[in-house]
Design an enzyme around this catalytic site. Structure first.
Site, PDB file in Angstrom:
ATOM      1  N   LYS A 115      99.248  -6.566 104.938  1.00  0.00           N
ATOM      2  CA  LYS A 115      98.844  -6.213 103.576  1.00  0.00           C
ATOM      3  C   LYS A 115      97.666  -5.245 103.607  1.00  0.00           C
ATOM      4  O   LYS A 115      96.720  -5.444 104.365  1.00  0.00           O
ATOM      5  CB  LYS A 115      98.494  -7.483 102.802  1.00  0.00           C
ATOM      6  CG  LYS A 115      99.679  -8.441 102.677  1.00  0.00           C
ATOM      7  CD  LYS A 115      99.279  -9.803 102.175  1.00  0.00           C
ATOM      8  CE  LYS A 115      98.556 -10.610 103.233  1.00  0.00           C
ATOM      9  NZ  LYS A 115      98.347 -12.019 102.840  1.00  0.00           N
TER      10      LYS A 115
ATOM     11  N   GLY B 234      93.159 -15.318  95.582  1.00  0.00           N
ATOM     12  CA  GLY B 234      94.523 -15.840  95.584  1.00  0.00           C
ATOM     13  C   GLY B 234      95.612 -14.801  95.731  1.00  0.00           C
ATOM     14  O   GLY B 234      96.798 -15.139  95.618  1.00  0.00           O
ATOM     15  N   THR B 235      95.262 -13.537  95.988  1.00  0.00           N
ATOM     16  CA  THR B 235      96.289 -12.502  96.085  1.00  0.00           C
ATOM     17  C   THR B 235      97.247 -12.766  97.252  1.00  0.00           C
ATOM     18  O   THR B 235      98.464 -12.631  97.104  1.00  0.00           O
ATOM     19  CB  THR B 235      95.662 -11.108  96.256  1.00  0.00           C
ATOM     20  OG1 THR B 235      94.673 -11.163  97.291  1.00  0.00           O
ATOM     21  CG2 THR B 235      95.004 -10.644  94.974  1.00  0.00           C
ATOM     22  N   GLY B 236      96.703 -13.129  98.405  1.00  0.00           N
ATOM     23  CA  GLY B 236      97.558 -13.370  99.559  1.00  0.00           C
ATOM     24  C   GLY B 236      98.470 -14.565  99.371  1.00  0.00           C
ATOM     25  O   GLY B 236      99.653 -14.523  99.734  1.00  0.00           O
ATOM     26  N   CYS B 237      97.941 -15.632  98.802  1.00  0.00           N
ATOM     27  CA  CYS B 237      98.753 -16.824  98.533  1.00  0.00           C
ATOM     28  C   CYS B 237      99.881 -16.499  97.566  1.00  0.00           C
ATOM     29  O   CYS B 237     101.039 -16.892  97.757  1.00  0.00           O
ATOM     30  CB  CYS B 237      97.886 -17.935  97.945  1.00  0.00           C
ATOM     31  SG  CYS B 237      96.514 -18.457  99.000  1.00  0.00           S
TER      32      CYS B 237
ATOM     33  N   THR C 163      90.518 -10.788  92.938  1.00  0.00           N
ATOM     34  CA  THR C 163      91.288 -10.791  94.180  1.00  0.00           C
ATOM     35  C   THR C 163      91.517 -12.196  94.731  1.00  0.00           C
ATOM     36  O   THR C 163      92.186 -12.351  95.749  1.00  0.00           O
ATOM     37  CB  THR C 163      90.551  -9.958  95.250  1.00  0.00           C
ATOM     38  OG1 THR C 163      89.221 -10.481  95.416  1.00  0.00           O
ATOM     39  CG2 THR C 163      90.454  -8.501  94.837  1.00  0.00           C
TER      40      THR C 163
END
Length: 286
Positions: free
Chosen positions: A178, A217-220, A215
């Site tokens: 990412k 929690g974006t990856g989750c 930002t």
């Protein structure tokens, strides 16, 4: 009468009590994609949008105890892992995934914070690589995580390609690195670019870079969206494309709450209707 078309998704991850990341973000995302959400808690964190203040990790036995009744009762169409804090948790999760022949595994390797704080030790990281990478459908590190896993510094697109190759050599068939931590400039515009490595093929997914503090929690959310789409039998590249667009919309709809990095829009009832509508439009493009 039961609806046999309902897809069941599972998240094995940590709990963020503030609701922006971890299993709560995963559950919200699964539900937004009209999947039934199940979970097992690996770690209870003490955090809010401003930071992490402590953690109580669960044992591998505890995680197994949560998973077995669920898996003996429900047919899991896809699953993801998030924060796996210790070797015994990772070993137990991998054993259960293989014993139940679970498919469509998305590994979100939550090993390092954006600020560079390591969340698991080297022994646990090695176990994560050895046990979960080979049985995963896709591994989804951000740049700090890719650096920790590959052991190299990532400063540009050439480094991203090299790091992805190293991660694939560790057993991961497909890798999504990412790009939210870097800005790609083209024709005086800034973009956030994600790089998907499928075998020896590379696909990029661009979105306009959004200057924001939302930002958390974006990856989750991204990995959970990919999981939900795989459950619904989307091809991997298409699942990543839709998930990327979904997260971009979530950031745009983020509420201004909390003292730190606000949860993205999926974490808010204020943005949920718009987000579901946008997902519906993305589905229509299929």
């Amino acid at each position: 009468m039961k609806n046999n078309d309902t897809k069941v998704c599972l998240t094995i991850a940590g709990l963020d009590p503030s609701g922006g990341a971890g299993i709560i973000a995963d559950i919200k995302t699964f539900t937004s994609f009209k999947c039934f959400a199940t979970s097992a808690v690996t770690s209870i964190t003490f955090q809010n949008t401003a930071g992490v203040y402590g953690v109580e990790n669960q044992s591998g036995k505890c995680v197994r105890g949560q998973l077995l009744p669920v898996l003996e009762d429900l047919d899991i169409s896809a699953l993801k892992t998030g924060m796996l804090p210790a070797k015994d948790v990772i070993v137990e999760a991998a054993r259960i995934i293989e014993d139940f022949k679970l498919r469509n595994l998305v590994v979100d390797p939550v090993v390092r914070t954006t600020s560079g704080f390591d969340l698991i030790d080297d022994d646990a990281l090695q176990s994560l690589i050895e046990k979960l990478f080979p049985i995963s459908t896709i591994v989804t590190p951000n740049i700090p995580e890719a650096e920790r896993i590959s052991g190299m510094t990532v400063n540009n697109e050439t480094d991203i390609v090299k790091a992805a190759g190293l991660i694939q050599s560790m057993g991961a068939k497909n890798v999504l690195i990412k790009g939210g931590h870097q800005r790609t400039i083209r024709q005086e515009k800034e973009y956030a670019v994600d790089f998907l490595f499928c075998g020896d093929q590379i696909e990029t997914f661009e979105a306009e870079y959004i200057e924001t503090t939302s930002t958390h929690g974006t990856g989750c959310t991204l990995s959970a969206a990919i999981t939900a789409l795989l459950a619904q039998q989307y091809e991997l590249k298409e699942a990543v494309r839709i998930a990327k667009a979904f997260v971009t919309q979530a950031i745009k709809n983020a509420p201004d709450i909390g003292a730190g990095n606000s949860p993205i829009g999926i974490g808010s009832v204020f943005g949920i209707r718009t987000l579901i509508q946008n997902v519906g439009e993305l589905f229509d493009e299929r």
